[in-house]
Write an enzyme that holds these catalytic residues in place. Structure first.
Site, PDB file in Angstrom:
ATOM      1  N   GLY A  34     -17.371  14.101  -8.780  1.00 35.45           N
ATOM      2  CA  GLY A  34     -18.062  15.388  -8.735  1.00 35.45           C
ATOM      3  C   GLY A  34     -19.151  15.508  -9.789  1.00 35.45           C
ATOM      4  N   GLY A  59     -15.350   8.366  -7.432  1.00 37.83           N
ATOM      5  CA  GLY A  59     -14.485   8.854  -6.351  1.00 37.83           C
ATOM      6  C   GLY A  59     -14.190   7.778  -5.337  1.00 37.83           C
ATOM      7  CE  LYS A 108     -14.580  19.152   4.670  1.00 38.90           C
ATOM      8  NZ  LYS A 108     -14.162  20.010   3.559  1.00 38.90           N
TER       9      LYS A 108
HETATM   10  P1  AMP Z   1     -15.540  12.383   0.758  1.00 38.64           P
HETATM   11  O1  AMP Z   1     -14.377  12.852  -0.057  1.00 38.64           O
HETATM   12  O2  AMP Z   1     -16.254  13.462   1.477  1.00 38.64           O
HETATM   13  O3  AMP Z   1     -16.456  11.442   0.005  1.00 38.64           O
HETATM   14  O4  AMP Z   1     -14.911  11.526   1.926  1.00 38.64           O
HETATM   15  C1  AMP Z   1     -14.114  10.405   1.711  1.00 38.64           C
HETATM   16  C2  AMP Z   1     -13.140  10.293   2.826  1.00 38.64           C
HETATM   17  O5  AMP Z   1     -13.834  10.299   4.048  1.00 38.64           O
HETATM   18  C3  AMP Z   1     -12.323   9.034   2.781  1.00 38.64           C
HETATM   19  O6  AMP Z   1     -11.001   9.360   2.509  1.00 38.64           O
HETATM   20  C4  AMP Z   1     -12.482   8.453   4.185  1.00 38.64           C
HETATM   21  O7  AMP Z   1     -11.260   8.026   4.740  1.00 38.64           O
HETATM   22  C5  AMP Z   1     -13.023   9.616   4.960  1.00 38.64           C
HETATM   23  N1  AMP Z   1     -13.808   9.204   6.131  1.00 38.64           N
HETATM   24  C6  AMP Z   1     -14.829   8.356   6.174  1.00 38.64           C
HETATM   25  N2  AMP Z   1     -15.255   8.173   7.435  1.00 38.64           N
HETATM   26  C7  AMP Z   1     -14.471   8.928   8.225  1.00 38.64           C
HETATM   27  C8  AMP Z   1     -14.409   9.157   9.618  1.00 38.64           C
HETATM   28  N3  AMP Z   1     -15.251   8.552  10.467  1.00 38.64           N
HETATM   29  N4  AMP Z   1     -13.472  10.004  10.078  1.00 38.64           N
HETATM   30  C9  AMP Z   1     -12.611  10.611   9.234  1.00 38.64           C
HETATM   31  N5  AMP Z   1     -12.624  10.443   7.915  1.00 38.64           N
HETATM   32  C10 AMP Z   1     -13.542   9.602   7.405  1.00 38.64           C
END
Ligand code: AMP
Length: 396
Positions: free
Chosen positions: A377, A354, A198
Site C-alpha cells: 500500500g 504485496g 481490482k
Molecule cells: P490485488 O490484491 O488487487 O493486487 O490482487 C491480488 C490477487 O488477485 C491475487 O490474490 C490473485 O490471486 C488475484 N487474481 C489475479 N488474477 C485473478 C483473476 N483472473 N481472477 C481472480 N482473482 C485474480
C-alpha cells in the site's frame, strides 16, 4: 534526504521504527524474514557507530490488547541470530519496564519493545502515546516503509518530539530513491505491468502512469473489466460493473497520449475457482457462460514478454492471474521471467510489494530483479503522488 548518514549515534539511545510485521506459522516460526533482513543495514550501522537501539514495530492486527499470538517476543530468537548478539525484550512498549530497560541499555545493545498495536492509541495517532514512546530515546529513525502511508503514533506523530534528531533509515531511503528513479528518471522504453484483482484499487496509479510510461500492460482479474467494457463475453470472470466507463476512458486516454496499451488476447479459463478445475484457453471477449478467466493465455504471455524484454525500465504491480494456485501461475511466472531477462540486459526493474513480491518469491526470482519493494500500500500511494505521513514527518 535526512538519512542516518548525517547523524552521529555514539552514546545515544536511538528509537527505530521498523516493520517486523512478519508471517508466523502455528509454532511461531517466521516463514518469511524479508522485512527483518531489510532493516539490518540500518541497525548494524547504528550499532557500529556506538548507539544503543530501541526497536519499535507492530505485528499483525491485534483487536483487543495484548495477545500471545501477536507478541513480538516470537521475533527475538531469529533477530538475535541475524545480529549475532542477544536482543533484549520489553513486555510492553511503554511503562516502567520499557523505561527501565531503555535506561539500562548500553552502547551496542539492542532492545525490542512489545507490539505497538497492543495499544489502540498507536493506530489512532495519539500524541500522548507518541510522547511516551519518544521519551525512551534521543534520536528517532524511521525505517518502516511498509507503514509509511499510515499517520500512526510511531510512524509519524512521534517525529514532532525530535525536531532536530529525526532521520530516514537506509531501507526507507532506498525505497524512496527507487520509486523516484522509476517515476521521474526512467530510461526508456518504460513499461508498467499492472495486475491483481481490482482496477478500482489502482485507478489513480494507472492514470498517473499514463503520463510517464511508453507501454502499459494490464492483466489479472482487472483485465476482465476492460474486456466487458469492450463488449466481450467474460463468463463468470471477476468484474467491476461500476468501472466499465472508467475502463473505456483509460483506454481512450492511453490512445490519446500515444501509449501502447497491452491487454490479454487470450485467457486460461476454468469451470470453478480451484486448482483442480477443468481448464481451457479462450480468446478475450469469448469466454463461455459458467467459465472464468483465472490467468492470461499463451498468446498474451508471448506478447507481454516481448514488450517487457525490450524495456529498459519496468514497474510491476499485481499478478497476471491466480498465481497462488499452481495451475494458474504461468502468466505471472512468465512475466517474472521476462523481467529477469530484461534486468540481465541492463533494465532497471522495480517490483511492487504485496502480491507481486509474494509471486516473485514463489518463483525464487527475488534476487534476479533490481529491487523488490517491502511496501504494498505504501508504494502504491507514493507512486500515486500522495505525500506519505511517515515521510512528511521526517521531511518537515
Ligand atoms: P490485488 O490484491 O488487487 O493486487 O490482487 C491480488 C490477487 O488477485 C491475487 O490474490 C490473485 O490471486 C488475484 N487474481 C489475479 N488474477 C485473478 C483473476 N483472473 N481472477 C481472480 N482473482 C485474480
Amino acid at each position: 534526504m535526512k538519512t542516518i548518514d548525517q547523524a552521529s549515534f555514539a552514546g545515544k539511545k536511538v528509537l527505530i521504527r521498523v516493520d517486523f510485521n512478519v508471517p508466523l506459522d502455528e509454532n511461531f516460526k517466521i516463514t518469511d524474514d524479508n522485512r527483518i533482513t531489510a532493516a539490518l543495514p540500518t541497525i548494524k550501522k547504528i550499532l557500529k557507530d556506538g548507539g544503543a537501539i530501541i526497536l519499535m514495530s507492530h505485528l499483525g492486527r491485534p483487536k483487543d490488547g495484548p495477545t500471545d499470538k501477536y507478541s513480538l517476543k516470537h521475533v527475538v530468537p531469529h533477530l538475535s541470530d541475524l545480529l549475532g548478539q542477544q536482543v533484549e525484550f520489553a513486555n510492553d512498549c511503554i511503562g516502567e519496564e520499557a523505561i527501565n530497560k531503555a535506561k539500562e541499555l548500553a552502547s551496542g545493545e539492542v532492545l525490542l519493545l512489545e507490539n505497538l498495536r497492543f495499544y489502540k492509541e498507536e493506530e489512532k495517532g495519539d500524541v500522548e502515546f507518541a510522547k511516551k514512546l519518544a521519551a525512551l530515546g534521543n534520536i528517532y529513525v524511521n525505517d518502516a516503509f511498509g507503514t509509511a502511508h499510515r499517520a500512526h503514533a510511531s510512524t509519524a506523530i512521534i517525529a514532532q518530539f525530535f525536531p532536530d534528531a529525526k532521520y530516514f533509515g537506509y531501507l526507507m531511503a532506498s525505497e524512496l530513491e527507487n520509486a523516484e528513479k522509476v517515476l521521474n528518471n526512467p530510461t526508456r522504453p518504460f513499461t508498467a505491468i499492472m495486475g491483481g484483482s481490482k482496477v478500482s484499487d489502482k485507478i489513480k496509479l494507472i492514470e498517473r502512469l499514463l503520463d510517464k510510461v511508453d507501454n502499459l500492460i494490464i492483466g489479472g482479474g482487472m483485465a476482465y473489466t476492460f474486456a466487458k467494457a469492450d463488449g466481450g463475453n467474460i463468463g463468470t470472470s471477476l468484474v467491476e460493473t461500476d468501472k466499465l466507463d472508467l475502463a473505456t476512458s483509460l483506454q481512450q486516454k492511453a490512445k490519446d497520449k500515444g501509449i501502447k496499451l497491452f491487454l490479454p488476447v487470450d485467457n486460461v479459463v476454468a469451470d470453478a475457482f480451484k486448482n483442480e478445475a477443468e481448464t481451457k484457453i479462450a480468446k478475450t471477449g469469448q469466454i463461455e457462460d459458467n467459465w472464468m478467466g483465472l490467468d492470461v493465455g499463451p498468446d498474451s504471455v508471448e506478447a507481454f514478454s516481448k514488450v517487457i524484454e525490450e524495456s529498459k525500465t519496468i514497474l510491476w504491480n499485481g499478478p497476471m492471474g491466480v498465481f497462488e494456485m499452481d495451475n494458474f501461475e504461468k502468466g505471472t511466472k512468465s512475466v517474472a521471467e521476462a523481467i529477469v531477462k530484461a534486468t540481465e540486459n541492463g533494465a532497471f526493474s522495480l517490483i511492487g510489494g504485496g502480491d507481486s513480491a509474494a509471486a516473485i518469491s514463489k518463483f525464487n526470482l527475488t534476487s534476479q530483479v533490481s529491487y523488490v519493494s517491502t511496501g504494498g500500500g505504501a508504494l502504491l500511494e507514493y507512486m500515486e503522488g500522495k505525500e506519505l505521513p511517515g515521510v512528511k514527518a521526517i521531511n518537515d
